[in-house]
Design a protein around this motif. Sequence first.
Motif, mmCIF file in Angstrom:
data_model
loop_
_atom_site.group_PDB
_atom_site.id
_atom_site.type_symbol
_atom_site.label_atom_id
_atom_site.label_comp_id
_atom_site.label_asym_id
_atom_site.label_seq_id
_atom_site.Cartn_x
_atom_site.Cartn_y
_atom_site.Cartn_z
ATOM 1 N N PRO A 269 0.689 -1.134 -0.013
ATOM 2 C CA PRO A 269 0.003 0.071 -0.133
ATOM 3 C C PRO A 269 1.002 1.430 -0.113
ATOM 4 O O PRO A 269 1.647 1.430 0.915
ATOM 5 N N SER A 270 0.703 2.268 -1.110
ATOM 6 C CA SER A 270 1.390 3.258 -0.961
ATOM 7 C C SER A 270 0.663 4.525 -1.483
ATOM 8 O O SER A 270 0.445 5.312 -0.993
ATOM 9 N N GLY A 271 -0.344 4.157 -2.642
ATOM 10 C CA GLY A 271 -1.077 5.238 -3.360
ATOM 11 C C GLY A 271 -2.436 5.347 -2.524
ATOM 12 O O GLY A 271 -2.920 4.433 -1.559
ATOM 13 N N LYS A 272 -3.084 6.105 -2.726
ATOM 14 C CA LYS A 272 -4.545 6.234 -2.485
ATOM 15 C C LYS A 272 -5.549 5.124 -2.727
ATOM 16 O O LYS A 272 -6.268 4.856 -1.551
ATOM 17 N N ILE A 273 -5.253 4.663 -3.780
ATOM 18 C CA ILE A 273 -6.430 3.503 -4.020
ATOM 19 C C ILE A 273 -5.849 2.451 -3.325
ATOM 20 O O ILE A 273 -7.022 1.563 -2.888
ATOM 21 N N ASP A 274 -4.842 2.191 -2.892
ATOM 22 C CA ASP A 274 -4.273 1.120 -1.955
ATOM 23 C C ASP A 274 -4.971 1.274 -0.754
ATOM 24 O O ASP A 274 -5.558 0.320 -0.158
ATOM 25 N N GLU A 275 -4.772 2.547 -0.179
ATOM 26 C CA GLU A 275 -5.256 2.868 1.194
ATOM 27 C C GLU A 275 -6.878 2.618 1.253
ATOM 28 O O GLU A 275 -7.495 2.142 2.201
ATOM 29 N N LEU A 276 -7.466 2.770 0.064
ATOM 30 C CA LEU A 276 -9.043 2.836 0.149
ATOM 31 C C LEU A 276 -9.142 1.274 0.027
ATOM 32 O O LEU A 276 -10.314 1.073 0.671
ATOM 33 N N ARG A 277 -8.413 0.405 -0.683
ATOM 34 C CA ARG A 277 -8.881 -1.082 -0.604
ATOM 35 C C ARG A 277 -8.670 -1.555 0.837
ATOM 36 O O ARG A 277 -9.711 -2.340 0.992
ATOM 37 N N LEU A 278 -7.728 -1.087 1.435
ATOM 38 C CA LEU A 278 -7.598 -1.474 2.815
ATOM 39 C C LEU A 278 -8.868 -1.024 3.699
ATOM 40 O O LEU A 278 -9.265 -1.857 4.413
ATOM 41 N N LYS B 138 -24.676 0.271 0.406
ATOM 42 C CA LYS B 138 -24.633 -0.366 1.922
ATOM 43 C C LYS B 138 -24.144 0.226 3.128
ATOM 44 O O LYS B 138 -24.398 -0.420 4.165
ATOM 45 N N SER B 139 -23.663 1.305 2.925
ATOM 46 C CA SER B 139 -23.384 2.227 4.549
ATOM 47 C C SER B 139 -24.518 2.894 4.842
ATOM 48 O O SER B 139 -24.918 3.681 4.156
ATOM 49 N N GLY B 140 -25.012 2.409 5.976
ATOM 50 C CA GLY B 140 -26.167 3.244 6.821
ATOM 51 C C GLY B 140 -25.977 4.533 6.815
ATOM 52 O O GLY B 140 -26.932 5.427 6.570
ATOM 53 N N SER B 141 -24.609 5.098 6.945
ATOM 54 C CA SER B 141 -24.568 6.612 7.583
ATOM 55 C C SER B 141 -24.703 7.283 5.968
ATOM 56 O O SER B 141 -24.877 8.439 5.936
ATOM 57 N N HIS B 142 -24.524 6.832 4.832
ATOM 58 C CA HIS B 142 -24.402 7.343 3.546
ATOM 59 C C HIS B 142 -25.345 6.510 2.574
ATOM 60 O O HIS B 142 -25.307 6.903 1.449
ATOM 61 N N GLN B 143 -26.158 6.016 2.913
ATOM 62 C CA GLN B 143 -26.900 5.238 1.962
ATOM 63 C C GLN B 143 -27.839 6.107 1.283
ATOM 64 O O GLN B 143 -28.590 7.022 1.599
ATOM 65 N N TYR C 33 -16.232 1.197 -5.492
ATOM 66 C CA TYR C 33 -16.333 1.381 -3.978
ATOM 67 C C TYR C 33 -17.390 2.279 -3.480
ATOM 68 O O TYR C 33 -17.992 2.114 -2.657
ATOM 69 N N LEU C 34 -17.052 3.540 -4.306
ATOM 70 C CA LEU C 34 -18.196 4.673 -3.975
ATOM 71 C C LEU C 34 -19.725 4.281 -3.988
ATOM 72 O O LEU C 34 -20.350 4.460 -3.165
ATOM 73 N N ASP D 57 -15.331 -0.560 10.102
ATOM 74 C CA ASP D 57 -15.238 0.640 11.018
ATOM 75 C C ASP D 57 -14.493 1.582 10.297
ATOM 76 O O ASP D 57 -14.640 2.642 10.926
ATOM 77 N N ARG D 58 -13.992 1.322 9.217
ATOM 78 C CA ARG D 58 -13.111 2.486 8.372
ATOM 79 C C ARG D 58 -14.069 2.931 7.225
ATOM 80 O O ARG D 58 -13.429 3.650 6.274
ATOM 81 N N TRP D 59 -15.321 2.770 7.229
ATOM 82 C CA TRP D 59 -16.042 3.115 6.025
ATOM 83 C C TRP D 59 -16.265 4.583 5.716
ATOM 84 O O TRP D 59 -16.173 5.209 4.587
ATOM 85 N N ASP D 60 -16.273 5.118 7.028
ATOM 86 C CA ASP D 60 -16.313 6.811 6.857
ATOM 87 C C ASP D 60 -15.088 7.254 6.063
ATOM 88 O O ASP D 60 -15.108 8.439 5.285
ATOM 89 N N ASN D 61 -13.895 7.033 6.561
ATOM 90 C CA ASN D 61 -12.570 7.057 5.773
ATOM 91 C C ASN D 61 -12.695 6.689 4.491
ATOM 92 O O ASN D 61 -12.153 7.351 3.303
ATOM 93 N N ALA D 62 -13.109 5.629 4.136
ATOM 94 C CA ALA D 62 -12.997 4.983 2.780
ATOM 95 C C ALA D 62 -14.128 5.682 1.956
ATOM 96 O O ALA D 62 -13.814 6.143 0.706
ATOM 97 N N PHE D 63 -15.295 6.365 2.568
ATOM 98 C CA PHE D 63 -15.945 6.990 1.774
ATOM 99 C C PHE D 63 -15.534 8.467 1.454
ATOM 100 O O PHE D 63 -15.423 8.939 0.197
#
Length: 575
Positions: A415-424, A460-465, A453-454, A430-436
């Motif tokens: 993991p180095s770029g933003k897309i790798d960070e997003l995959r993780l 599926k995300s309750g807070s962003h559905q 992913y978006l 618990d990290r879906w807010d960050n993923a969003f």
Amino acid sequence: MSDPQMIGHYKVIGLVGAGAMGKVHRAVDTFLEREVAIKSLRAELTQEPDFVARFKAEATSLARLNHPNITTLYAPVLDGSNLFIVMELVHGRPLDDVLRERGRPLPVKESLAIVTQAADGLAYAHQMGVIHRDIKPSNLMIGDDGRVKIMDFGIARVRGSVRMTRAGTAVGTPLYMSPEQCRGGEGDERTDQYSLAIVLYEMLAGSPPFAGTTEYDVTQAQINKEAPALVPRIAGVTPEAEAAIMMALSKRPEQRFQNMRAFSDALGATALRLDASNIVKSAAHLLQDATSERDLKKEPDFPTKALALAKSRAATLSRRFRNAHPITQGATYGVAAAAFAATAYLAINSPARQTTVSEKQQQDLHVVSWEKQVVANIQEATPAHRDCSSSLFPSPNDPGCNGRRVKPSEIAAPPSGKIDELRLAMKDRDRWDNAFALSQKLAEEGDREAQFYLGTLYLKSGSHQDFDAAYSWLKRAADKGNYADAQVSLGLMYRDGITPERKKDYAEMVRWLQKAAGQNNKRANYWLGRAYENGVGSLPRDTAKAEELYTKAALQELPEASSALEAMKQKRGKR
């Protein structure tokens, strides 16, 4: 054609045989006054483009080949709207008939004489760029003169040509298919080698090495199971020949022989090459009792049999060790080295240093036995195959998908770029807010994976559905680069009626699922199988098609597909 007994200038004499695709008639060339075989496509299949293309491909493949162990193509004939292939008429019987009527294994020498001829023909075909892909007993004709002819190049592939089957579509006959074919791969020359090894195994043992009650069971065995040993169960099979067969049956193509000639050489079959047809003689000879080999041959003494068994088991252990994960191999070497060092240290420092030769041998044998057990235990606990899509960052030593080891060039960077960070981040709810937040930025920049992913987060995300936003982003990902996972998600949104129209649309669901299934997406295979099983939308209720799709998904290790197959099996049992 006006005269039903004439096809062009060929006079039809009678039917030789019929199969799922067509028929073969015996005929006479009225110009050259010779007997020929004429192959035709069934009338109901002449309107099916796939079958017509396959029929023409057989003629194209045969046209490239001219070898004494391959059926010769004389000419294609177009008679009205019908297409025929005129071929050499082989007087003899297919090997499967011989095996069935004999009712027991063939003698070793005759089996090798058959295989060396088939290997010769296949080696030539491979040299000409043609891969058969359906080697089995029914496609090997045993001529009355003892010559073996390879038949039916209907699903053959010319190297470098455009493939006629969709990626992920298994072609061949399950009992004789290689693991890579079972997974929907095209296969190469080593695919034919695997199939020929199964044919030889069947000739020697009386049955193929892998079996099952369903096609799924058979393909699972081809992918995961090891063939039972032949030594000492089958008289006359040497440890060297068994080792060659087992090497050709390796699950990973790169562990098989480099070419067909090397396989034949290792079997000891090439030495019979010049006299092979005389050894085979005819199908009638093979149906007779081989008293000269079976009854008159002197039974080997016990030490000879014990040595052969030891060689066979040692070769089996070696194969299992080579197939083990490199970490397993390293651990085994380490365990063995540590055990050896400990034994040596104790021997040197023990008060009773005067160890006899026999005692030392026993110590060494104990270490080797322990090493074998370690290898066996870890090998059983290590899955030989898995779906590489479940891991974002495979290691160089990971067996990877399709049972092959991942090449260094194929390894994803850490993991180095933003897309790798997003995959993780997507892997942890618990990290879906960050993923969003990450996916929004990358999606707007045009990254299709981030768009998928978006869309998934909006879905599926309750807070962003937000179903409309989910549809919008999934649609963009599905259209851009044919993104299969997004296509499946869209299909399921149409199924559930959560698209902007807010109504269920099974036709659109099927359309999107078929697009993704065309890329062999396991989720698409599963859900399309569900649609066929229940007859959803415009799809007819087709349990056979459903089972085929479930099998594909199950081979890709989707648990829901395995459960669906088991449920179908139970339903059949209750009828």
